[in-house]
Scaffold this motif. Structure first.
Motif, mmCIF file in Angstrom:
data_model
loop_
_atom_site.group_PDB
_atom_site.id
_atom_site.type_symbol
_atom_site.label_atom_id
_atom_site.label_comp_id
_atom_site.label_asym_id
_atom_site.label_seq_id
_atom_site.Cartn_x
_atom_site.Cartn_y
_atom_site.Cartn_z
ATOM 1 N N VAL A 119 0.840 -1.201 0.000
ATOM 2 C CA VAL A 119 0.000 0.000 0.000
ATOM 3 C C VAL A 119 0.874 1.250 0.000
ATOM 4 C CG1 VAL A 119 -1.654 1.357 1.351
ATOM 5 C CG2 VAL A 119 -1.978 -1.114 1.095
ATOM 6 N N ASP A 120 1.921 1.248 0.807
ATOM 7 C CA ASP A 120 2.812 2.411 0.867
ATOM 8 C C ASP A 120 3.499 2.648 -0.481
ATOM 9 O OD1 ASP A 120 4.426 4.473 2.470
ATOM 10 O OD2 ASP A 120 6.016 3.204 1.632
ATOM 11 N N TYR A 121 3.993 1.573 -1.092
ATOM 12 C CA TYR A 121 4.678 1.718 -2.384
ATOM 13 C C TYR A 121 3.717 2.233 -3.454
ATOM 14 C CZ TYR A 121 7.428 0.548 -6.529
ATOM 15 O OH TYR A 121 8.107 0.612 -7.717
ATOM 16 N N ARG A 122 2.515 1.701 -3.459
ATOM 17 C CA ARG A 122 1.509 2.176 -4.426
ATOM 18 C C ARG A 122 1.229 3.665 -4.216
ATOM 19 N NH1 ARG A 122 -3.203 0.519 -7.543
ATOM 20 N NH2 ARG A 122 -4.774 2.143 -7.283
ATOM 21 N N GLN A 123 1.125 4.089 -2.960
ATOM 22 C CA GLN A 123 0.862 5.504 -2.668
ATOM 23 C C GLN A 123 2.041 6.384 -3.094
ATOM 24 O OE1 GLN A 123 -1.995 6.962 -1.769
ATOM 25 N NE2 GLN A 123 -2.834 4.903 -2.029
ATOM 26 N N GLN A 124 3.250 5.879 -2.939
ATOM 27 C CA GLN A 124 4.427 6.628 -3.387
ATOM 28 C C GLN A 124 4.352 6.858 -4.903
ATOM 29 O OE1 GLN A 124 6.949 7.940 -1.665
ATOM 30 N NE2 GLN A 124 6.555 7.072 0.351
ATOM 31 N N ILE A 125 3.995 5.815 -5.640
ATOM 32 C CA ILE A 125 3.877 5.923 -7.099
ATOM 33 C C ILE A 125 2.803 6.939 -7.474
ATOM 34 C CG2 ILE A 125 3.223 4.681 -9.201
ATOM 35 C CD1 ILE A 125 4.316 2.122 -7.828
ATOM 36 N N ILE A 126 1.649 6.826 -6.837
ATOM 37 C CA ILE A 126 0.533 7.726 -7.154
ATOM 38 C C ILE A 126 0.900 9.168 -6.844
ATOM 39 C CG2 ILE A 126 -1.806 8.392 -6.447
ATOM 40 C CD1 ILE A 126 -2.424 5.395 -6.132
ATOM 41 N N MET A 179 11.991 20.089 -9.365
ATOM 42 C CA MET A 179 13.026 19.784 -8.386
ATOM 43 C C MET A 179 12.412 19.253 -7.093
ATOM 44 S SD MET A 179 15.820 20.209 -9.928
ATOM 45 C CE MET A 179 16.891 19.925 -8.518
ATOM 46 N N ALA A 180 11.228 19.777 -6.737
ATOM 47 C CA ALA A 180 10.528 19.280 -5.549
ATOM 48 C C ALA A 180 10.114 17.827 -5.756
ATOM 49 C CB ALA A 180 9.309 20.148 -5.254
ATOM 50 N N LEU A 181 9.721 17.502 -6.989
ATOM 51 C CA LEU A 181 9.365 16.120 -7.310
ATOM 52 C C LEU A 181 10.584 15.215 -7.144
ATOM 53 C CD1 LEU A 181 7.145 14.894 -10.225
ATOM 54 C CD2 LEU A 181 9.340 13.806 -9.783
ATOM 55 N N CYS A 182 11.729 15.678 -7.614
ATOM 56 C CA CYS A 182 12.959 14.890 -7.487
ATOM 57 C C CYS A 182 13.264 14.567 -6.023
ATOM 58 C CB CYS A 182 14.132 15.650 -8.098
ATOM 59 S SG CYS A 182 14.126 15.732 -9.905
ATOM 60 N N LYS A 183 12.960 15.487 -5.139
ATOM 61 C CA LYS A 183 13.249 15.286 -3.724
ATOM 62 C C LYS A 183 12.361 14.210 -3.092
ATOM 63 C CE LYS A 183 15.037 19.964 -2.974
ATOM 64 N NZ LYS A 183 14.849 21.258 -2.273
ATOM 65 N N ARG A 184 11.293 13.829 -3.801
ATOM 66 C CA ARG A 184 10.409 12.797 -3.279
ATOM 67 C C ARG A 184 10.881 11.392 -3.660
ATOM 68 N NH1 ARG A 184 4.260 14.748 -4.399
ATOM 69 N NH2 ARG A 184 3.894 12.747 -3.367
ATOM 70 N N LEU A 185 11.800 11.317 -4.611
ATOM 71 C CA LEU A 185 12.238 10.010 -5.104
ATOM 72 C C LEU A 185 12.939 9.139 -4.058
ATOM 73 C CD1 LEU A 185 13.433 10.680 -8.761
ATOM 74 C CD2 LEU A 185 11.225 9.872 -7.937
ATOM 75 N N ASP A 187 12.244 8.653 -0.990
ATOM 76 C CA ASP A 187 11.224 7.928 -0.230
ATOM 77 C C ASP A 187 10.624 6.793 -1.055
ATOM 78 O OD1 ASP A 187 11.574 9.503 1.991
ATOM 79 O OD2 ASP A 187 9.892 10.842 1.548
ATOM 80 N N MET A 188 10.424 7.049 -2.348
ATOM 81 C CA MET A 188 9.887 6.003 -3.227
ATOM 82 C C MET A 188 10.876 4.854 -3.357
ATOM 83 S SD MET A 188 8.534 6.364 -7.152
ATOM 84 C CE MET A 188 8.135 4.909 -8.142
ATOM 85 N N LEU A 189 12.161 5.186 -3.503
ATOM 86 C CA LEU A 189 13.192 4.152 -3.612
ATOM 87 C C LEU A 189 13.263 3.333 -2.327
ATOM 88 C CD1 LEU A 189 15.539 2.799 -5.080
ATOM 89 C CD2 LEU A 189 17.037 4.612 -4.202
ATOM 90 N N ALA A 190 13.217 4.000 -1.190
ATOM 91 C CA ALA A 190 13.274 3.299 0.092
ATOM 92 C C ALA A 190 12.082 2.364 0.247
ATOM 93 C CB ALA A 190 13.315 4.309 1.237
ATOM 94 N N MET A 208 13.833 0.474 -9.937
ATOM 95 C CA MET A 208 14.337 1.811 -9.636
ATOM 96 C C MET A 208 15.657 1.696 -8.878
ATOM 97 S SD MET A 208 12.426 4.778 -7.427
ATOM 98 C CE MET A 208 13.168 6.387 -7.170
ATOM 99 N N THR A 209 16.613 2.563 -9.211
ATOM 100 C CA THR A 209 17.929 2.521 -8.576
ATOM 101 C C THR A 209 18.304 3.884 -7.998
ATOM 102 O OG1 THR A 209 19.162 3.152 -10.559
ATOM 103 C CG2 THR A 209 18.635 0.811 -10.295
ATOM 104 N N GLN A 210 19.375 3.900 -7.234
ATOM 105 C CA GLN A 210 19.881 5.152 -6.687
ATOM 106 C C GLN A 210 20.307 6.106 -7.797
ATOM 107 O OE1 GLN A 210 19.892 6.171 -3.437
ATOM 108 N NE2 GLN A 210 20.562 8.151 -4.275
ATOM 109 N N LYS A 211 20.773 5.554 -8.905
ATOM 110 C CA LYS A 211 21.176 6.393 -10.038
ATOM 111 C C LYS A 211 19.999 7.213 -10.563
ATOM 112 C CE LYS A 211 23.685 6.265 -14.456
ATOM 113 N NZ LYS A 211 22.769 7.168 -15.166
ATOM 114 N N ASP A 212 18.804 6.634 -10.571
ATOM 115 C CA ASP A 212 17.615 7.368 -10.997
ATOM 116 C C ASP A 212 17.382 8.584 -10.103
ATOM 117 O OD1 ASP A 212 16.930 5.596 -13.090
ATOM 118 O OD2 ASP A 212 16.031 4.218 -11.647
ATOM 119 N N VAL A 213 17.594 8.387 -8.816
ATOM 120 C CA VAL A 213 17.424 9.499 -7.870
ATOM 121 C C VAL A 213 18.488 10.565 -8.119
ATOM 122 C CG1 VAL A 213 17.442 10.157 -5.436
ATOM 123 C CG2 VAL A 213 16.425 7.968 -6.137
ATOM 124 N N ASP A 214 19.735 10.118 -8.263
ATOM 125 C CA ASP A 214 20.837 11.059 -8.451
ATOM 126 C C ASP A 214 20.722 11.828 -9.762
ATOM 127 O OD1 ASP A 214 21.846 10.100 -6.068
ATOM 128 O OD2 ASP A 214 23.236 8.699 -7.026
#
Length: 234
Positions: A119-126, A179-185, A187-190, A208-214
């Motif tokens: 449920v948490d992962y789905r909410q992160q995606i949404i 940029m604000a969206l990028c800062k949410r990544l 949490d989604m990766l975790a 999804m990888t850390q490289k995507d976040v970076d």
């Protein structure tokens, strides 16, 4: 912004409206000047920012409703601007609105803890997808504004640099939202990594990888606008 870009946008808007403007006007003045002036008026009317915003917002709200109420396909999730990874060996997998992982049409048994992670992962995606939709709506408004100003610029002699400067406050807002969206990544990766560690059936879909976040912030800063950021990709 290049001159050709503005000219093309203006031409796309101008030509069909010029044709519409001429139909049914038997008594209208003839001549290219009157036709262009009429077309310009119709461009202004038919590309009203409020009209465009309403239509875009309507589509965005419908997409958001579908996102919340329908299954989310794990194969369609792609984070980042690089090519989408393909793995045809993976069966189709979705997370239902109820938080059930379904692989190859069969629900995967989950403990209460695993279910909470799904449920948490789905909410992160949404959440990230909805933020991306809102950024897209802002981008659509800027596109219309740029096209309109390119057309008016043809009449007033404004340069591309002047037009670009006039819409810069809007583009700066989009940049900040991106940029604000990028800062949410992170949490989604975790959330994804936690779920993959707890549920082996999900692990093949944790792409999804850390490289995507970076890379996210760098992609947003691309000065030529050639890079982008995707959360869903068909």
């Amino acid at each position: 912004m290049k001159s050709a870009t503005f000219s093309a946008l203006a031409l796309i808007l101008l030509l069909p409206l010029a044709a519409c403007g001429q139909s049914g006007r038997d008594t209208a003045p003839s001549g290219a000047a009157s036709d262009v002036a009429q077309a310009a008026r119709e461009v202004r009317e038919q590309t009203s920012s409020s009209v465009i915003a309403a239509e875009v917002r309507k589509g965005i709200e419908q997409a958001k409703k579908e996102l919340v109420s329908k299954d989310i396909s794990l194969g369609s999730i792609h984070v980042g601007s690089g090519p989408k990874p393909h793995d045809d060996s993976r069966p189709k997998a979705v997370i239902t609105p109820q938080g059930t992982l379904v692989i190859a049409g069969k629900p995967v048994a989950a403990t209460a803890e695993q279910h909470a992670m799904l449920v948490d992962y789905r909410q992160q995606i949404i959440g990230i997808a909805e933020a991306g939709m809102d950024i897209g709506a802002q981008g659509a408004d800027i596109g219309i504004s740029a096209a309109k100003q390119a057309l008016w610029g043809a009449f007033t002699g404004k340069s591309d640099q002047e037009i670009e400067a006039s819409i810069k406050p809007q583009t700066d807002q989009i940049q900040a939202a991106a940029m604000a969206l990028c800062k949410r990544l992170p949490d989604m990766l975790a959330s994804q990594q936690k779920l993959a560690a707890a549920m082996p059936e999900f692990k093949p879909y944790a792409t999804m990888t850390q490289k995507d976040v970076d890379d996210c912030g760098n992609d947003m800063k691309d000065k030529d606008g050639k890079k982008g950021f995707a959360v869903f990709s068909d």
